[in-house]
Design a protein around this motif. Sequence first.
Motif, PDB file in Angstrom:
ATOM      1  N   LEU A 152       0.843  -1.194   0.000  1.00 20.78           N
ATOM      2  CA  LEU A 152       0.000   0.000   0.000  1.00 20.78           C
ATOM      3  C   LEU A 152       0.880   1.247   0.000  1.00 20.78           C
ATOM      4  O   LEU A 152       1.703   1.436   0.900  1.00 20.78           O
ATOM      5  CB  LEU A 152      -0.914  -0.004   1.227  1.00 20.78           C
ATOM      6  N   LEU A 153       0.714   2.085  -1.016  1.00 20.93           N
ATOM      7  CA  LEU A 153       1.478   3.326  -1.148  1.00 20.93           C
ATOM      8  C   LEU A 153       0.660   4.494  -0.617  1.00 20.93           C
ATOM      9  O   LEU A 153      -0.551   4.589  -0.883  1.00 20.93           O
ATOM     10  CB  LEU A 153       1.838   3.572  -2.613  1.00 20.93           C
ATOM     11  N   THR A 154       1.305   5.383   0.120  1.00 20.82           N
ATOM     12  CA  THR A 154       0.628   6.553   0.672  1.00 20.82           C
ATOM     13  C   THR A 154       0.446   7.603  -0.410  1.00 20.82           C
ATOM     14  O   THR A 154       1.387   7.938  -1.122  1.00 20.82           O
ATOM     15  CB  THR A 154       1.426   7.137   1.839  1.00 20.82           C
ATOM     16  N   MET A 155      -0.760   8.131  -0.507  1.00 18.87           N
ATOM     17  CA  MET A 155      -1.051   9.147  -1.508  1.00 18.87           C
ATOM     18  C   MET A 155      -0.977  10.538  -0.893  1.00 18.87           C
ATOM     19  O   MET A 155      -1.147  10.723   0.306  1.00 18.87           O
ATOM     20  CB  MET A 155      -2.438   8.907  -2.116  1.00 18.87           C
ATOM     21  N   ARG A 156      -0.712  11.519  -1.736  1.00 19.55           N
ATOM     22  CA  ARG A 156      -0.622  12.913  -1.300  1.00 19.55           C
ATOM     23  C   ARG A 156      -2.024  13.483  -1.185  1.00 19.55           C
ATOM     24  O   ARG A 156      -2.834  13.391  -2.104  1.00 19.55           O
ATOM     25  CB  ARG A 156       0.191  13.713  -2.311  1.00 19.55           C
ATOM     26  N   THR A 157      -2.317  14.088  -0.046  1.00 25.46           N
ATOM     27  CA  THR A 157      -3.633  14.686   0.165  1.00 25.46           C
ATOM     28  C   THR A 157      -3.531  15.749   1.247  1.00 25.46           C
ATOM     29  O   THR A 157      -2.736  15.636   2.175  1.00 25.46           O
ATOM     30  CB  THR A 157      -4.677  13.621   0.572  1.00 25.46           C
ATOM     31  N   ASP A 158      -4.327  16.797   1.089  1.00 26.82           N
ATOM     32  CA  ASP A 158      -4.400  17.851   2.095  1.00 26.82           C
ATOM     33  C   ASP A 158      -5.575  17.647   3.038  1.00 26.82           C
ATOM     34  O   ASP A 158      -5.765  18.411   3.981  1.00 26.82           O
ATOM     35  CB  ASP A 158      -4.538  19.223   1.415  1.00 26.82           C
ATOM     36  N   VAL A 161      -8.283  12.946   5.977  1.00 25.43           N
ATOM     37  CA  VAL A 161      -8.387  11.506   5.732  1.00 25.43           C
ATOM     38  C   VAL A 161      -7.213  11.064   4.858  1.00 25.43           C
ATOM     39  O   VAL A 161      -6.972  11.633   3.798  1.00 25.43           O
ATOM     40  CB  VAL A 161      -9.727  11.165   5.049  1.00 25.43           C
ATOM     41  N   ARG A 162      -6.497  10.072   5.306  1.00 22.73           N
ATOM     42  CA  ARG A 162      -5.360   9.554   4.546  1.00 22.73           C
ATOM     43  C   ARG A 162      -5.847   8.593   3.472  1.00 22.73           C
ATOM     44  O   ARG A 162      -6.825   7.866   3.655  1.00 22.73           O
ATOM     45  CB  ARG A 162      -4.368   8.849   5.471  1.00 22.73           C
ATOM     46  N   ALA A 163      -5.156   8.590   2.349  1.00 23.68           N
ATOM     47  CA  ALA A 163      -5.524   7.727   1.230  1.00 23.68           C
ATOM     48  C   ALA A 163      -4.320   6.883   0.834  1.00 23.68           C
ATOM     49  O   ALA A 163      -3.161   7.294   1.000  1.00 23.68           O
ATOM     50  CB  ALA A 163      -6.005   8.558   0.045  1.00 23.68           C
ATOM     51  N   GLY A 164      -4.613   5.700   0.323  1.00 19.39           N
ATOM     52  CA  GLY A 164      -3.554   4.795  -0.105  1.00 19.39           C
ATOM     53  C   GLY A 164      -3.893   4.168  -1.445  1.00 19.39           C
ATOM     54  O   GLY A 164      -5.054   4.111  -1.851  1.00 19.39           O
ATOM     55  N   LEU A 165      -2.867   3.696  -2.146  1.00 19.17           N
ATOM     56  CA  LEU A 165      -3.017   3.078  -3.461  1.00 19.17           C
ATOM     57  C   LEU A 165      -2.241   1.772  -3.476  1.00 19.17           C
ATOM     58  O   LEU A 165      -1.062   1.739  -3.101  1.00 19.17           O
ATOM     59  CB  LEU A 165      -2.501   4.014  -4.549  1.00 19.17           C
ATOM     60  N   LEU A 223      -0.579   9.766 -10.341  1.00 18.50           N
ATOM     61  CA  LEU A 223      -0.960   8.854  -9.264  1.00 18.50           C
ATOM     62  C   LEU A 223      -1.154   9.583  -7.939  1.00 18.50           C
ATOM     63  O   LEU A 223      -1.853   9.095  -7.052  1.00 18.50           O
ATOM     64  CB  LEU A 223       0.096   7.759  -9.099  1.00 18.50           C
ATOM     65  N   GLY A 224      -0.511  10.740  -7.799  1.00 19.32           N
ATOM     66  CA  GLY A 224      -0.677  11.534  -6.585  1.00 19.32           C
ATOM     67  C   GLY A 224      -0.053  10.916  -5.359  1.00 19.32           C
ATOM     68  O   GLY A 224      -0.609  11.024  -4.256  1.00 19.32           O
TER      69      GLY A 224
END
Length: 207
Positions: free
Chosen positions: A116-122, A125-129, A189-190
């Motif tokens: 699971l890769l951590t995605m960039r977000t402001d 809530v954290r998002a993963g890919l 991919l962000g």
Amino acid sequence: MLEKAHGPDDSLEQSASTAAYDTTRRRGARPDRFWSTRRVPAGLLALVLLAATGLLLYDLASVRADRPAMAWRRTLADELATRPLDDVWVRVGAGAAVLVGLWLLVLAATPGLRALLTMRTDAPVRAGLERAAAALVLRDRAMEVAGVRSVRVKVGRRRVRASAQAHFRDLDEVRGDLDLALEDGIRELGLARQPALSVQVRRPAKR
């Protein structure tokens, strides 16, 4: 960069490139990884400790009630008092205990969930890919490049590796277009930590 690949077929041509990306997050902070809950190891350890503690407390309560101790506890006490430290079973037991302890320490100190890769977000809530999903997206982008016959994309935590076969066009041109397509794909991919890119293009093996 066009080079000859040395192997069973010396006429096999290939073109390779690597590119480095900024692997730091905004403001210099390192992106946080997702931590596994470790349900299976934690559950097994809890069951073992519960069973051992319950059995020991039951035996202690029996002794307090003027009943004889269980045979296993008397045998264990005798073995611990009489068996020498260089005995093979003592060493095996000690080694097993050390291995189990190291395994638990590694599980406690590492986040797990490597797929699971951590995605960039402001957002809060954290998002993963998933790495497999990211590889599929990048593979589709690579197949849109003219001249690409087939491609394999492997997404790691720090590097994306693409290996393609080109059946027409110059290999350097195909590799350059692949670099651009995959660079755009990685940015879209962000990811909080963008991996480096390694691209290799070659001709299909002659039959």
